[in-house]
Every structure is written in C-alpha cells, then in structure tokens.
Design a protein around this motif. Structure first.
Motif, PDB file in Angstrom:
ATOM      1  N   ARG A  64      48.985 -14.943 -24.993  1.00 26.87           N
ATOM      2  CA  ARG A  64      48.633 -15.071 -23.575  1.00 26.87           C
ATOM      3  C   ARG A  64      48.251 -16.496 -23.184  1.00 26.87           C
ATOM      4  O   ARG A  64      48.717 -16.980 -22.135  1.00 26.87           O
ATOM      5  CB  ARG A  64      47.528 -14.086 -23.217  1.00 26.87           C
ATOM      6  CG  ARG A  64      47.083 -14.185 -21.768  1.00 26.87           C
ATOM      7  CD  ARG A  64      46.202 -13.020 -21.373  1.00 26.87           C
ATOM      8  NE  ARG A  64      46.956 -11.780 -21.339  1.00 26.87           N
ATOM      9  CZ  ARG A  64      46.430 -10.609 -20.941  1.00 26.87           C
ATOM     10  NH1 ARG A  64      45.151 -10.558 -20.573  1.00 26.87           N
ATOM     11  NH2 ARG A  64      47.163  -9.528 -20.922  1.00 26.87           N
TER      12      ARG A  64
ATOM     13  N   LEU B 185      50.514 -18.296 -20.339  1.00 27.82           N
ATOM     14  CA  LEU B 185      49.883 -18.631 -19.065  1.00 27.82           C
ATOM     15  C   LEU B 185      49.999 -20.124 -18.774  1.00 27.82           C
ATOM     16  O   LEU B 185      50.227 -20.524 -17.621  1.00 27.82           O
ATOM     17  CB  LEU B 185      48.421 -18.193 -19.091  1.00 27.82           C
ATOM     18  CG  LEU B 185      47.653 -18.270 -17.774  1.00 27.82           C
ATOM     19  CD1 LEU B 185      48.344 -17.453 -16.697  1.00 27.82           C
ATOM     20  CD2 LEU B 185      46.225 -17.785 -17.967  1.00 27.82           C
TER      21      LEU B 185
ATOM     22  N   ALA C 108      48.971 -16.757  -9.250  1.00 25.10           N
ATOM     23  CA  ALA C 108      48.928 -17.483 -10.528  1.00 25.10           C
ATOM     24  C   ALA C 108      47.650 -18.305 -10.658  1.00 25.10           C
ATOM     25  O   ALA C 108      47.139 -18.495 -11.768  1.00 25.10           O
ATOM     26  CB  ALA C 108      50.153 -18.381 -10.650  1.00 25.10           C
TER      27      ALA C 108
ATOM     28  N   GLU D 148      44.730 -17.452  -9.642  1.00 21.17           N
ATOM     29  CA  GLU D 148      43.619 -16.557  -9.966  1.00 21.17           C
ATOM     30  C   GLU D 148      43.724 -15.969 -11.371  1.00 21.17           C
ATOM     31  O   GLU D 148      42.765 -15.357 -11.850  1.00 21.17           O
ATOM     32  CB  GLU D 148      43.557 -15.415  -8.950  1.00 21.17           C
ATOM     33  CG  GLU D 148      43.282 -15.865  -7.517  1.00 21.17           C
ATOM     34  CD  GLU D 148      41.885 -16.453  -7.357  1.00 21.17           C
ATOM     35  OE1 GLU D 148      41.002 -16.099  -8.162  1.00 21.17           O
ATOM     36  OE2 GLU D 148      41.687 -17.243  -6.416  1.00 21.17           O
ATOM     37  N   LEU D 149      44.856 -16.121 -12.040  1.00 18.54           N
ATOM     38  CA  LEU D 149      45.006 -15.540 -13.367  1.00 18.54           C
ATOM     39  C   LEU D 149      44.195 -16.323 -14.394  1.00 18.54           C
ATOM     40  O   LEU D 149      44.089 -17.537 -14.332  1.00 18.54           O
ATOM     41  CB  LEU D 149      46.489 -15.549 -13.781  1.00 18.54           C
ATOM     42  CG  LEU D 149      47.422 -14.595 -13.039  1.00 18.54           C
ATOM     43  CD1 LEU D 149      48.852 -14.792 -13.504  1.00 18.54           C
ATOM     44  CD2 LEU D 149      46.983 -13.146 -13.240  1.00 18.54           C
ATOM     45  N   HIS D 150      43.644 -15.594 -15.360  1.00 21.44           N
ATOM     46  CA  HIS D 150      42.952 -16.212 -16.487  1.00 21.44           C
ATOM     47  C   HIS D 150      43.159 -15.324 -17.705  1.00 21.44           C
ATOM     48  O   HIS D 150      43.846 -14.299 -17.644  1.00 21.44           O
ATOM     49  CB  HIS D 150      41.462 -16.428 -16.187  1.00 21.44           C
ATOM     50  CG  HIS D 150      40.754 -15.195 -15.720  1.00 21.44           C
ATOM     51  ND1 HIS D 150      40.240 -14.251 -16.583  1.00 21.44           N
ATOM     52  CD2 HIS D 150      40.490 -14.743 -14.465  1.00 21.44           C
ATOM     53  CE1 HIS D 150      39.675 -13.281 -15.895  1.00 21.44           C
ATOM     54  NE2 HIS D 150      39.817 -13.545 -14.607  1.00 21.44           N
TER      55      HIS D 150
ATOM     56  N   SER E  17      42.216 -11.590 -17.329  1.00 21.43           N
ATOM     57  CA  SER E  17      42.674 -10.861 -16.145  1.00 21.43           C
ATOM     58  C   SER E  17      43.236  -9.505 -16.552  1.00 21.43           C
ATOM     59  O   SER E  17      43.819  -9.359 -17.633  1.00 21.43           O
ATOM     60  CB  SER E  17      43.749 -11.672 -15.420  1.00 21.43           C
ATOM     61  OG  SER E  17      43.221 -12.874 -14.899  1.00 21.43           O
TER      62      SER E  17
ATOM     63  N   ASP F 108      45.707  -6.190 -16.700  1.00 18.07           N
ATOM     64  CA  ASP F 108      47.168  -6.106 -16.792  1.00 18.07           C
ATOM     65  C   ASP F 108      47.827  -5.940 -15.425  1.00 18.07           C
ATOM     66  O   ASP F 108      48.977  -6.355 -15.233  1.00 18.07           O
ATOM     67  CB  ASP F 108      47.554  -4.925 -17.693  1.00 18.07           C
ATOM     68  CG  ASP F 108      47.166  -5.160 -19.145  1.00 18.07           C
ATOM     69  OD1 ASP F 108      46.952  -6.336 -19.517  1.00 18.07           O
ATOM     70  OD2 ASP F 108      47.070  -4.168 -19.897  1.00 18.07           O
TER      71      ASP F 108
ATOM     72  N   ASP G 264      47.124  -7.499 -12.699  1.00 17.08           N
ATOM     73  CA  ASP G 264      47.356  -8.799 -12.086  1.00 17.08           C
ATOM     74  C   ASP G 264      48.590  -9.481 -12.678  1.00 17.08           C
ATOM     75  O   ASP G 264      49.377 -10.110 -11.960  1.00 17.08           O
ATOM     76  CB  ASP G 264      46.132  -9.698 -12.274  1.00 17.08           C
ATOM     77  CG  ASP G 264      44.922  -9.182 -11.518  1.00 17.08           C
ATOM     78  OD1 ASP G 264      45.100  -8.281 -10.668  1.00 17.08           O
ATOM     79  OD2 ASP G 264      43.798  -9.664 -11.772  1.00 17.08           O
ATOM     80  N   PHE G 265      48.775  -9.361 -13.977  1.00 17.95           N
ATOM     81  CA  PHE G 265      49.973  -9.934 -14.590  1.00 17.95           C
ATOM     82  C   PHE G 265      51.227  -9.174 -14.168  1.00 17.95           C
ATOM     83  O   PHE G 265      52.304  -9.775 -14.012  1.00 17.95           O
ATOM     84  CB  PHE G 265      49.836  -9.923 -16.116  1.00 17.95           C
ATOM     85  CG  PHE G 265      48.814 -10.897 -16.639  1.00 17.95           C
ATOM     86  CD1 PHE G 265      49.078 -12.253 -16.674  1.00 17.95           C
ATOM     87  CD2 PHE G 265      47.584 -10.445 -17.082  1.00 17.95           C
ATOM     88  CE1 PHE G 265      48.124 -13.153 -17.159  1.00 17.95           C
ATOM     89  CE2 PHE G 265      46.637 -11.328 -17.574  1.00 17.95           C
ATOM     90  CZ  PHE G 265      46.911 -12.700 -17.604  1.00 17.95           C
TER      91      PHE G 265
ATOM     92  N   ALA H   9      52.153 -10.463 -10.738  1.00 20.51           N
ATOM     93  CA  ALA H   9      52.821 -11.770 -10.820  1.00 20.51           C
ATOM     94  C   ALA H   9      54.273 -11.618 -11.238  1.00 20.51           C
ATOM     95  O   ALA H   9      55.173 -12.300 -10.699  1.00 20.51           O
ATOM     96  CB  ALA H   9      52.071 -12.669 -11.803  1.00 20.51           C
TER      97      ALA H   9
END
Length: 226
Positions: free
Chosen positions: A15, A19, A138, A140-142, A145, A147, A149-150, A153
């Motif tokens: 990840r 990312l 993207a 806001e993703l970390h 996050s 699943d 949210d991914f 995206a």
C-alpha cells in the motif's frame, strides 16, 4: 513496567508504494488534460487514455479485488450475457453446462461488481470535473484509509479513463451527430456548419418542387385476332 498496547491493524505491504505511485502519476495526467485547448483533438486524448489506464491499474491494486464472475475457477473470466436463472455469471462454466458437463457449476455468491462507467455525454469539461474529484479523493487517502475509499478512487479513475477513451475516437469535421463525416458549408448562417443540415434548413422555406404523378393508363383493350 507497562508496555503500550499495539493495534492489531497492519498496513498492507504494497500500500505505501502504490499510494506513492498513484500520487506521482496523477499530477502529470491532470496537467496534460488542462493543457488541451478547447475541444481538443482525438490524438491528444488517445495518449491521455493510455496514461489514465496506468493510473487505474495502480488504483485497482490499492482497492479490494473485484471478481467479475464470482466463479471459483474463473474469477476474472468473461460474463455470460444470457445466463439462465439460477446459473452463475461465468461464460466458461455455463458453456460447459450447456453441453452437458455435470461437473461445471459456477458459484453464485453475490452480484458481480463492475467498475463505474459514467453515462454520456463525454466532453472535455466532464473530464476536467472528474479529475477534480479524483484529486480530492486521492488527497484524503492515507495508509489507514478504509477499503471503501480506495474502491471509490478506483471507480473514479476508471470513469475518467472511459471518458478519455470516448473522446479519443475519430470525429467528423462537421461535428454533426446526424451526419458524421459530412462536409462543411463555409457560407452557412452562423459560421461553418454541416452541409446537409444547412441545405435541409434552406429547403424548408423554399417553394417545394413540382411533383410528377404518373397516370394509371390501364391495360390496352383486348383485340381478337382474325
């Protein structure tokens, strides 16, 4: 001495690298889309569609895996468009069942989840708005996050790829939806327009041409031979 309690959550191995790759590829694609003047040329969107598909591959690897068929043997196989009721979605397994193979049983777990395909119309402005949404998500993703949210995206990037792919198709010079590939009339009112549409509008106000009707003369009279 008390030791701190650690969380049971562990960041997936790939990840952080994926990312970082996603955030590195997005700005260059976004700049290329913004650099297109006006309506743009299909050849410009062709290269952008290729870049967006590479971004989608990265976003897809970050998101939870999706099986198109829910088949344990062919999870990513083709979907049967005419699947009978009670059968699975796998085209391979359903083809084997149709020919009488009793061992072919495609699993029916849940409804297959496909990636998002935005509805038309597709335009440069729609693609720009989609890229703004992608950049916001993207950002806001970390690493921790959820699943969902991914997955969001991945859906957004796939939709941007679909829009760019449709904009990369060849267009006619007239841009007329009724007569693709029609010649332009440079003297048409309002600027160059489709020659067929401009001619049809001109003929509406003109006097209709005379119609020639053929009379039914009937059959020649019967004459008895002498």
């Amino acid at each position: 001495m008390e030791f701190p309690q650690h969380s049971a959550y562990r960041v997936p191995t790939k990840r952080p690298f994926l990312l970082k790759e996603l955030r590195a590829r997005l700005p260059s694609v976004d700049d290329r889309i913004r650099a297109i003047p006006g309506y743009g040329d299909p050849t410009e969107y062709d290269a952008i569609a290729d870049s967006l598909y590479r971004v989608f591959t990265t976003a897809r690897n970050l998101a939870p895996s999706r099986h198109t068929t829910n088949c344990s043997i062919h999870p990513n196989g083709p979907v049967d468009p005419q699947s009978p009721p009670g059968w699975g979605q796998c085209l391979f397994c359903n083809s084997n069942r149709r020919i009488g193979d009793p061992r072919a049983r495609s699993a029916v777990l849940n409804t297959p989840r496909q990636y998002e395909i935005p509805p038309p119309p597709y335009s440069h402005e729609v693609l720009l708005e989609r890229m703004r949404h992608i950049n916001d998500v993207a950002f806001e993703l970390h690493y921790r996050s959820p699943d969902e949210d991914f997955a969001l995206a991945a859906d957004l990037v796939h939709g941007a790829f679909i829009i760019a792919r449709e904009l990369s198709r060849p267009r006619s010079s007239s841009r007329c939806p009724r007569h693709p590939g029609a010649p332009l009339d440079p003297a048409a009112p309002g600027g160059p327009r489709c020659l067929f549409c401009a001619t049809a509008e001109t003929r509406k106000g003109a006097v209709p041409p005379p119609q020639i009707r053929d009379r039914n003369r009937g059959l020649p009279p019967y004459r008895k031979k002498r």
